[in-house]
Design a protein around this motif. Structure first.
Motif, mmCIF file in Angstrom:
data_model
loop_
_atom_site.group_PDB
_atom_site.id
_atom_site.type_symbol
_atom_site.label_atom_id
_atom_site.label_comp_id
_atom_site.label_asym_id
_atom_site.label_seq_id
_atom_site.Cartn_x
_atom_site.Cartn_y
_atom_site.Cartn_z
ATOM 1 N N MET A 62 -28.619 71.976 1.211
ATOM 2 C CA MET A 62 -27.304 72.319 1.761
ATOM 3 C C MET A 62 -26.645 71.098 2.394
ATOM 4 S SD MET A 62 -26.970 75.586 1.133
ATOM 5 C CE MET A 62 -25.947 76.465 2.284
ATOM 6 N N GLU A 63 -27.428 70.284 3.061
ATOM 7 C CA GLU A 63 -26.853 69.101 3.708
ATOM 8 C C GLU A 63 -26.468 68.051 2.676
ATOM 9 O OE1 GLU A 63 -25.155 67.535 6.866
ATOM 10 O OE2 GLU A 63 -26.247 69.435 6.841
ATOM 11 N N LYS A 64 -27.274 67.903 1.633
ATOM 12 C CA LYS A 64 -26.916 66.967 0.566
ATOM 13 C C LYS A 64 -25.613 67.387 -0.102
ATOM 14 C CE LYS A 64 -31.340 64.954 -0.892
ATOM 15 N NZ LYS A 64 -32.292 64.803 -2.025
ATOM 16 N N LEU A 65 -25.455 68.676 -0.306
ATOM 17 C CA LEU A 65 -24.241 69.181 -0.948
ATOM 18 C C LEU A 65 -23.010 68.886 -0.099
ATOM 19 C CD1 LEU A 65 -23.383 70.664 -3.470
ATOM 20 C CD2 LEU A 65 -23.739 72.828 -2.299
ATOM 21 N N GLU A 66 -23.161 68.998 1.207
ATOM 22 C CA GLU A 66 -22.032 68.704 2.093
ATOM 23 C C GLU A 66 -21.659 67.224 2.017
ATOM 24 O OE1 GLU A 66 -18.995 69.661 4.389
ATOM 25 O OE2 GLU A 66 -20.479 71.148 3.754
ATOM 26 N N ILE A 67 -22.652 66.360 1.937
ATOM 27 C CA ILE A 67 -22.372 64.923 1.854
ATOM 28 C C ILE A 67 -21.746 64.576 0.501
ATOM 29 C CG2 ILE A 67 -23.464 62.648 1.779
ATOM 30 C CD1 ILE A 67 -25.427 63.640 3.876
#
Length: 935
Positions: free
Chosen positions: A336-341
């Motif tokens: 989820m955090e990678k997708l946000e970045i």
């Protein structure tokens, strides 16, 4: 040791007695074994405190292992046996002078860990010797002992001069001593944000940079965090510091890397050479990418910090987007955090790669991740105009081929936003969306589809039948959001496609206004009905008005908050993306001073979970009118009047052109709304004078028994910005009281003087009359104040004379908030700086268990000339900052009022006031507490 596991055997009856015998044995081995058994029993939770005196007898030994075990026992049980622990002080002091540095350090560490005041007092002299000890191991242990002592007795540390000794140790030859000194000073500084305990200057800077390379990894973290508080004098100095820090980027410890990145980001604000900025940004990229190969927990922390870095310096990792593509074995929270970045880094050159990845993610099994991937496709379409066609094709492909219902529904939600961004560009896919109507079961997807149908109802065949079949039949079973969307969409359809749609819109309006308990739905239904009845052209201008275009945000954090979070990198604040004071218990407001080249941090920044702050008002007339309108609306809701003037709908109106053409339904008769309970936060109306309507004078100034039946009740108030004594004069006697009075004030702390007091007419028996005596402030009428009890300033000695009552003397009390300066104002950065500079020592706090509703409280404070500087929300806590000045002492005071709902449904408040002189803070806090508390 492995052989020591035998000491953890199950306890036996009478074992304590055996321990006592062994401890007093002449055999040293028996004593050591007994101590090991006791420590083992203590470790597993057995209470062995009754052996305290027997264990203490074994402190004086040359066996270092046994000494360590005894010290461990003392640390654990000293709190429960403080008197017996005092017996060990002599041995401790003796050990601090031992020839063995390990023993000296062990004794200092143990004394610092024993949190007993009686022992702490004896620690001062050994600690002073330890700070000057020739062995660096003892010195670094003593430095940490100062931090422990400060936690127990801060005043003792200051009085003994230990802080100055720590500053001297910043130049120690041993880097471990330096790093421990930095850590201790930084910890003490954090506890006292308003004082300059540890400020890095040029001399300290060189010492810290010199020790940086030789420290352990955690020592480097402490030094880097300290250097982050230093403000370089110019760009050259910033570059010189950056050169010394860059090698730390290659460290194996993630904490060192993140602390180095934080320091470099702060130094870039001072650099003026674009080539230098580009070079250091290029050097920071590989170490950040390297953190993504660590274990998942470290990866997540690194990603949260990288998120901040990218928003601060967008181009830093622009070419490294591939490293943020999700792997099959990544935990969900990392994905989820990678997708946000990825959404922050996506641009036209890399959109093809990103879109291919997102299509793959939409086929995975994690529901939450799939939903976010579909939404990410929509964000790409809105962010990049040139890639919109590719993104829409990807979404249509998901709708056509996906066998998973939530993917289809999430795609419809995203397409709704794309229609908002690109109106009338992708109408061809509406037919495909209509084929999925039967599969919609989520409220958000239904609402999105209904919006699309209403917006493009003139391009769809038989839209009224679609609404009737799929949505209107189950209108009352839908969620409020879907009901509101149905109502709006049906009205849009009627305005766009009038043929044969009137029965349906009439049916929906009737259900919304007559059969719904939702006040929002009823209000909107009445508004639409009134619009349609008045004029179709006006209705089109309102309902079909152009909407503002939507955009995909390039950042997810406000710039001001970002400037506040960057100095907090490598801490929990950077993981939560929230300032520390919003999640640290009992944290005080601490606003860092703005650095050159950086935006000044504001107190009205976004709060936890990216929730916008409520208000953040500047005290302008428009804001005041808005708050008064909100308060009036809340009062109307409390009284059940949901739409003032609604009864006028029943009156016949002249036929309009639309009605004559038969296009508009008859005007509805008024419907009595269902009773609605007043919300907990409904504002109580406040008068222009800032008094509650029902409030009457409460203080008896002159009692009837002393004035022949004449009673005077009064309070000092501000009425229309004018200071005066609001009084109620009552005649409880059997005779007429003449209207003329002589009214005088003796010298008082604020210099209050009255005008003449005269009743409108003679006061007959049993009658009462309200009197307002206007007052003024005269410096020459002030009584001297010696700085003692500030409450004496508020006392006003009075004298009253009348032909009937005679002469009487009594006292009144004037509130500080009645002598404030009208129109006082201050800029938010100046407020934050002065508030912090005053410090906690100038603060007075009052806890109010039950206060008036929020807007009522703010109205009362505003009427007392308190200027609202900012307002923010932290979960269910609303914090308001206010500023005021006094007309008497020309002093200013700063108010922080925190409002929180209570389980009982009321509102509690914590009022903190800072001022100089401190007496003003006391008076302001007392006055605010009396003003806001509900009796």
């Amino acid at each position: 040791m492995a052989s020591d596991s035998k000491f953890f055997s199950t306890s036996r009856k009478g074992e304590i007695r055996e321990f006592q015998l062994d401890l007093n044995s002449a055999n040293p081995q028996k004593k050591k074994d007994a101590i090991k058994k006791i420590i083992a029993a203590m470790t597993v939770g057995t209470d062995v405190s009754q052996l305290f005196s027997d264990v203490i007898r074994n402190m004086q030994t040359d066996d270092l292992e046994m000494k360590k075990l005894v010290y461990l026992y003392l640390i654990n049980y000293s709190k429960s046996e403080p008197d017996l622990a005092l017996l060990a002080v002599n041995t401790f002091v003796k050990d601090t002078a031992n020839l063995n540095p390990l023993v000296r350090a062990l004794a200092l560490r143990t004394m610092g860990c024993i949190r007993v005041d009686s022992i702490t007092e004896h620690l001062c002299e050994p600690l002073r010797r330890g700070l000057k000890d020739p062995d660096p191991y003892v010195r670094k242990t003593a430095v940490l002992g100062v931090a422990k002592m400060y936690d127990i007795s801060p005043d003792l540390v200051v009085d003994e001069g230990f802080i100055d000794m720590l500053k001297t140790l910043l130049g120690d030859a041993n880097p471990m001593v330096v790093s421990n000194s930095v850590a201790t000073l930084m910890e003490i500084q954090a506890v006292n944000p308003g004082q300059e305990i540890f400020v890095i200057r040029q001399e300290e800077l060189n010492k810290l940079l010199a020790a940086l390379n030789a420290c352990s990894e955690w020592g480097q973290v402490f030094i880097l965090d300290a250097l982050a508080t230093y403000h370089p004098a110019d760009a050259d100095e910033a570059e010189r510091i950056a050169e010394r820090v860059v090698p730390r980027l290659n460290h194996a410890n993630s904490a060192v890397v993140l602390s180095s990145v934080k320091l470099l980001l702060l130094l870039l604000n001072y650099m003026t050479n674009p080539d230098s900025v580009t070079m250091y940004c290029r050097k920071m990229a590989p170490p950040l990418v390297t953190q993504l190969s660590a274990q998942p927990e470290i990866r997540y922390v690194a990603l949260r910090n990288i998120n901040l870095v990218i928003q601060k310096r967008p181009g830093l990792l622009q070419s490294e987007i591939k490293v943020f593509f999700c792997k099959y074995n990544d935990p969900l929270y990392v994905k989820m955090e990678k997708l946000e970045i990825m959404m922050l880094l996506v641009e036209d050159p890399n959109i093809a790669q990103v879109l291919a990845e997102l299509k793959e993610y939409a086929t995975e099994v994690d529901v939450e991740f799939v939903r976010k991937a579909v939404r990410a496709i929509g964000r790409c379409a809105i962010k990049l105009d040139n890639a919109a066609d590719q993104c829409v094709d990807a979404l249509v492909n998901l709708i056509d081929n996906s066998q998973v219902n939530y993917v289809v529904q999430e795609s419809i939600v995203v397409i709704r936003d794309i229609f908002r961004k690109y109106p009338h560009k992708y109408e061809g896919i509406i037919v495909k969306l209509c084929d999925k109507l039967e599969s919609l079961d989520e409220p958000e997807a239904k609402a999105a589809m209904i919006w699309i149908l209403g917006e493009y109802s003139d391009r769809i065949e038989n839209p009224d039948q679609i609404f009737e079949t799929y949505f209107v039949e189950n209108f009352h079973d839908e969620t409020p959001a879907v009901q509101l969307q149905i109502l709006t969409a049906v009205v849009k359809m009627f305005l766009k496609v009038q043929h044969d749609t009137q029965p349906l819109v009439h049916k929906v309006l009737k259900m919304a206004t007559q059969k719904s308990d939702n006040p929002d739905l009823r209000d909107r239904g009445f508004v639409y009905w009134r619009l349609l009845s008045a004029s179709l052209d006006t209705a089109r201008e309102v309902v079909l008005a152009p909407r503002p275009p939507i955009t995909a945000p390039t950042t997810t954090i406000a710039p001001e908050l970002l400037d506040e979070l960057i100095p907090q990198m490598a801490t929990l604040a950077s993981v939560f993306h929230r300032p520390p004071e919003t999640f640290i218990t009992n944290a005080k407001l601490a606003v860092p001073k703005a650095q050159p080249g950086m935006a000044a941090p504001q107190m009205e920044l976004t709060s936890g979970a990216d929730e916008p702050i409520e208000g953040a008002t500047s005290g302008s007339g428009d804001d005041a009118a808005r708050r008064e309108a909100v308060a009036a609306a809340a009062q109307a809701v409390a009284e059940g009047d949901l739409l003032p003037g609604l009864a006028s709908l029943a009156a016949p109106a002249p036929a309009t052109a639309a009605q004559a053409a038969g296009l508009v339904m008859p005007t509805p008769a008024p419907v009595a709304p269902a009773p609605v309970a007043a919300p907990a936060a409904a504002a109580v109306p406040v008068t222009a004078e800032g008094a509650l309507p029902e409030r009457r004078p409460t203080t008896v100034l002159l009692a009837q028994r002393t004035a022949k039946g004449f009673q005077l009740t009064g309070d000092f108030v501000l009425r229309g910005g004018v200071l005066g004594l609001d009084m109620l004069a009552e005649n409880l006697s059997t005779e007429v009281i003449p209207p003329e009075f002589e009214f005088q004030f003796n010298k008082n702390g604020f210099g209050v003087v009255p005008s003449t007091m005269t009743l409108p007419t003679a006061l007959t028996p049993g009658k009462s009359v309200s009197v307002f005596v206007r007052c003024d402030l005269q410096p020459g009428h002030q009584a001297p104040w010696d700085g003692a009890d500030p409450r004496t300033l508020c006392t006003v000695p009075m004298a009253l004379s009348n032909a009937f009552t005679g002469v009487h003397f009594f006292n009144g009390t004037v509130s500080l908030l009645c002598v404030t300066t009208p129109g006082a104002s201050i800029e938010r950065p100046a407020f934050a700086e002065r508030f912090q500079a005053l410090g906690e020592q100038a603060e007075q706090t009052r806890i109010l268990e039950r206060v008036y509703p929020l807007e009522t409280c703010l109205g009362l404070l505003k009427a007392r000339n308190l200027f609202e500087v900012a307002r923010k929300r932290v979960e269910d806590l609303v914090i308001v900052y206010l500023y005021g000045t006094t007309r008497v002492f020309e002093s200013e005071f700063f108010v922080e009022a925190a409002f929180r709902p209570t389980p009982a449904g009321t509102l509690a408040c914590k009022v903190s006031v800072r001022s100089k002189p401190e007496g003003i803070a006391t008076l302001a806090a007392d006055s605010a507490a009396i003003l806001l508390s509900m009796q």
